[in-house]
Design a protein around this motif. Structure first.
Motif, PDB file in Angstrom:
ATOM      1  N   CYS A 266       4.319  -4.695  -5.836  1.00 17.26           N
ATOM      2  CA  CYS A 266       3.017  -4.347  -5.264  1.00 17.26           C
ATOM      3  C   CYS A 266       2.045  -5.529  -5.358  1.00 17.26           C
ATOM      4  CB  CYS A 266       2.446  -3.123  -5.961  1.00 17.26           C
ATOM      5  SG  CYS A 266       3.342  -1.593  -5.605  1.00 17.26           S
ATOM      6  N   ALA A 267       1.943  -6.131  -6.544  1.00 17.43           N
ATOM      7  CA  ALA A 267       1.056  -7.284  -6.695  1.00 17.43           C
ATOM      8  C   ALA A 267       1.538  -8.452  -5.841  1.00 17.43           C
ATOM      9  CB  ALA A 267       0.985  -7.696  -8.170  1.00 17.43           C
TER      10      ALA A 267
ATOM     11  N   LEU B 179       8.367   3.020   2.639  1.00 18.89           N
ATOM     12  CA  LEU B 179       8.854   4.172   1.881  1.00 18.89           C
ATOM     13  C   LEU B 179      10.363   4.115   1.705  1.00 18.89           C
ATOM     14  CD1 LEU B 179       6.688   7.003   3.501  1.00 18.89           C
ATOM     15  CD2 LEU B 179       6.334   5.893   1.289  1.00 18.89           C
ATOM     16  N   SER B 180      11.062   3.807   2.785  1.00 18.07           N
ATOM     17  CA  SER B 180      12.523   3.757   2.717  1.00 18.07           C
ATOM     18  C   SER B 180      12.988   2.601   1.848  1.00 18.07           C
ATOM     19  CB  SER B 180      13.100   3.632   4.129  1.00 18.07           C
ATOM     20  OG  SER B 180      12.667   4.692   4.949  1.00 18.07           O
TER      21      SER B 180
ATOM     22  N   VAL C 233       0.823  -1.207   0.000  1.00 16.58           N
ATOM     23  CA  VAL C 233       0.000   0.000   0.000  1.00 16.58           C
ATOM     24  C   VAL C 233       0.856   1.257   0.000  1.00 16.58           C
ATOM     25  CG1 VAL C 233      -1.684   1.329   1.325  1.00 16.58           C
ATOM     26  CG2 VAL C 233      -1.951  -1.148   1.081  1.00 16.58           C
ATOM     27  N   PHE C 234       1.810   1.339   0.923  1.00 20.41           N
ATOM     28  CA  PHE C 234       2.596   2.561   1.068  1.00 20.41           C
ATOM     29  C   PHE C 234       3.728   2.646   0.059  1.00 20.41           C
ATOM     30  CE2 PHE C 234       0.994   1.920   5.503  1.00 20.41           C
ATOM     31  CZ  PHE C 234       0.120   2.999   5.503  1.00 20.41           C
ATOM     32  N   GLY C 235       4.209   1.499  -0.428  1.00 16.85           N
ATOM     33  CA  GLY C 235       5.279   1.538  -1.414  1.00 16.85           C
ATOM     34  C   GLY C 235       4.865   2.228  -2.702  1.00 16.85           C
ATOM     35  N   VAL C 236       3.588   2.144  -3.054  1.00 17.73           N
ATOM     36  CA  VAL C 236       3.099   2.810  -4.266  1.00 17.73           C
ATOM     37  C   VAL C 236       3.257   4.319  -4.171  1.00 17.73           C
ATOM     38  CG1 VAL C 236       1.052   3.182  -5.697  1.00 17.73           C
ATOM     39  CG2 VAL C 236       1.487   0.929  -4.719  1.00 17.73           C
ATOM     40  N   ALA C 237       3.131   4.865  -2.966  1.00 20.89           N
ATOM     41  CA  ALA C 237       3.189   6.318  -2.789  1.00 20.89           C
ATOM     42  C   ALA C 237       4.611   6.859  -2.759  1.00 20.89           C
ATOM     43  CB  ALA C 237       2.475   6.704  -1.488  1.00 20.89           C
ATOM     44  N   ALA C 238       5.618   5.994  -2.633  1.00 20.49           N
ATOM     45  CA  ALA C 238       6.990   6.467  -2.459  1.00 20.49           C
ATOM     46  C   ALA C 238       7.489   7.324  -3.625  1.00 20.49           C
ATOM     47  CB  ALA C 238       7.911   5.282  -2.218  1.00 20.49           C
TER      48      ALA C 238
ATOM     49  N   LEU D 250       2.356   2.280  11.382  1.00 21.38           N
ATOM     50  CA  LEU D 250       3.140   3.510  11.217  1.00 21.38           C
ATOM     51  C   LEU D 250       4.609   3.177  10.983  1.00 21.38           C
ATOM     52  CD1 LEU D 250       3.429   6.600  11.307  1.00 21.38           C
ATOM     53  CD2 LEU D 250       3.687   6.405  13.801  1.00 21.38           C
ATOM     54  N   ALA D 251       5.142   2.277  11.800  1.00 19.03           N
ATOM     55  CA  ALA D 251       6.536   1.882  11.610  1.00 19.03           C
ATOM     56  C   ALA D 251       6.736   1.211  10.251  1.00 19.03           C
ATOM     57  CB  ALA D 251       6.962   0.945  12.731  1.00 19.03           C
ATOM     58  N   LEU D 252       5.803   0.375   9.855  1.00 20.66           N
ATOM     59  CA  LEU D 252       5.932  -0.329   8.582  1.00 20.66           C
ATOM     60  C   LEU D 252       5.765   0.606   7.392  1.00 20.66           C
ATOM     61  CD1 LEU D 252       3.968  -3.517   9.619  1.00 20.66           C
ATOM     62  CD2 LEU D 252       6.416  -3.381   9.142  1.00 20.66           C
ATOM     63  N   MET D 253       5.001   1.675   7.564  1.00 23.97           N
ATOM     64  CA  MET D 253       4.918   2.681   6.510  1.00 23.97           C
ATOM     65  C   MET D 253       6.292   3.301   6.275  1.00 23.97           C
ATOM     66  SD  MET D 253       2.726   6.238   6.387  1.00 23.97           S
ATOM     67  CE  MET D 253       3.687   6.936   7.730  1.00 23.97           C
TER      68      MET D 253
END
Length: 436
Positions: free
Chosen positions: A382-383, A146-147, A92-97, A139-142
């Motif tokens: 992502c998939a 991203l990183s 989910v959050f990797g898409v926004a990076a 939160l930590a996993l977000m």
């Protein structure tokens, strides 16, 4: 003497160019020369510290999962959900990076990611219940997601002539952080008084330490951007790629996504449940954490070997099969003699988990262009991470309802078979541009 030869006759000698005269430096060049050394050193330190923080939030929880379940009154299904949160957040959050990096810069997003890890890891043991624990973990996993996406971008931008070296250093630090948290969380918890809350929260200190080198890096980037001429801005390092192949039309892309997702399923089941499997077999808690560390640390040497071997092969199917057979042997051992052969099973599962660097290598080999690699990487990861979400939940539910590990381990072994099939298809010598 006043009738000496005129100056023009001697001017060619007097006005000859002096080799010692260097060309004048522009202001940006002088600034880059003065700040280049310290910035490079800070980036190396920042990359290493950031990589060290990309797994302890996960593996430290795996080492203390039984204590967390008891303390928060979690069922097996909820505990399985907890072990599925990492891949879900990565998807989910990797898409926004990339979008965040275009807006704020890659270094700033990594810095913010380290802050999110520190806050999430520090808060979750004291969140006061399962929902708060899950929210703080997310939160930590977000921050990790991203990183995780942006670190390779930073390596390519700041170390273009040392990509292999820096990637190896980054991978080694990631594996080291993974195994370190698995090995020392239980003894560290005992040294801090035996409370699982302190044993989990102490890893926030490592994330706080990782924030420090990124702050001056972000400031330097902003100062350089402000000093750059407005008429000729530098190209963004993480700008959106141009239009490329439609990855969803490629069979190879789908096979690679399935392979990535199934290997991630096995990896997160291992990180979340392997210590509990050993503990239920009679292995002491501290030893179970060390066994998980052994499994994770296998990725340090093999992360260098497997990509090099795979890169020399036209088809990577044989490596896929070899890693899958190692995983099948490990799960068979856990079913028949979990305590007696614990060290061997940990090594075999560690070898099997090295399908991750193989998947990353195949992503680079299954596309001809840089744009194709970017699109294939985003699609497969992502998939794949979405595909891996149900696995740990199902294992937790089977463990709760069956009262043992026979059914969960049978499921984990069964998942190896489609993983090998998908990996063999993804390892064929073809590119997504040919198919899409």
């Amino acid at each position: 003497m006043s009738d000496e030869p005129q100056t023009p006759t001697r001017s060619p000698v007097r006005t000859a160019p002096r080799p010692a005269d260097p060309p004048p430096r522009t202001a940006p060049a002088a600034a880059a020369a003065s700040s280049g050394t310290w910035l490079t050193r800070l980036l190396v330190v920042g990359l290493v510290l950031a990589a060290l923080n990309l797994r302890p939030a996960i593996t430290s929880l795996g080492a203390l999962l039984e204590e967390v379940r008891t303390g928060l009154h979690m069922s097996g299904g909820v505990a399985g959900l907890l072990t599925s949160v990492p891949p879900l957040c990565f998807a989910v959050f990797g898409v926004a990076a990339p979008r965040l990096a275009r807006r704020f810069g890659g270094a700033a997003v990594v810095c913010a990611g380290m802050v999110a890890i520190a806050v999430g890891v520090a808060v979750r043991p004291f969140a006061g219940g399962t929902p708060g624990f899950l929210a703080a973990s997310a939160l930590a996993l977000m921050g990790i997601a991203l990183s995780n996406v942006l670190m390779p971008v930073i390596v390519k931008r700041y170390f273009p002539d040392r990509v292999g070296t820096m990637t190896g250093l980054y991978s080694m630090a990631l594996a080291l952080g993974t195994s370190l948290a698995a090995a020392v969380t239980v003894p560290l918890t005992a040294a801090l008084g035996g409370g699982w809350r302190a044993g989990l929260g102490v890893w926030a200190a490592l994330a706080v330490l990782a924030v420090l080198p990124w702050i001056p890096v972000v400031r330097d980037r902003r100062a350089s951007a402000a000093a750059a001429p407005a008429a000729s801005p530098a190209p963004a390092a993480d700008a959106a790629p141009p239009a490329g192949p439609r990855v969803a039309r490629s069979r190879t892309a789908w096979a690679l996504a399935c392979f990535f997702g199934l290997q991630a399923t096995g990896a997160y089941i291992t990180m979340g449940w392997l210590p509990q499997i050993f503990r239920d077999a009679g292995v002491p808690a501290g030893t179970a954490g060390v066994l998980l560390a052994v499994t994770m640390v296998m990725g340090v040497p093999l992360a260098f070997v497997i990509p090099r071997v795979a890169g020399r092969m036209r088809q990577q199917g044989p490596i896929v099969v070899a890693l899958g057979l190692s995983g099948l042997a490990g799960y068979a051992g856990l079913l028949t003699a979990p305590a007696a052969g614990a060290w061997l099973w940990a090594v075999l599962l560690g070898i099997s988990n090295c399908a991750f660097p193989l998947a990353l290598t195949m992503i680079g080999m299954r596309a001809r262009t840089g744009t194709g690699v970017v699109r294939l990487s985003a699609f497969a990861q992502c998939a794949g991470y979405l595909l891996s979400v149900p696995g740990p939940i199902l294992v937790g539910a089977l463990y709760q309802h069956s009262g043992g590990w026979t059914a969960p381990l049978a499921l984990m072994a069964a998942l190896i078979v489609p993983q090998m099939a998908a990996g063999v298809l993804a390892g064929r010598d073809r590119t997504i541009e040919d198919e899409a």
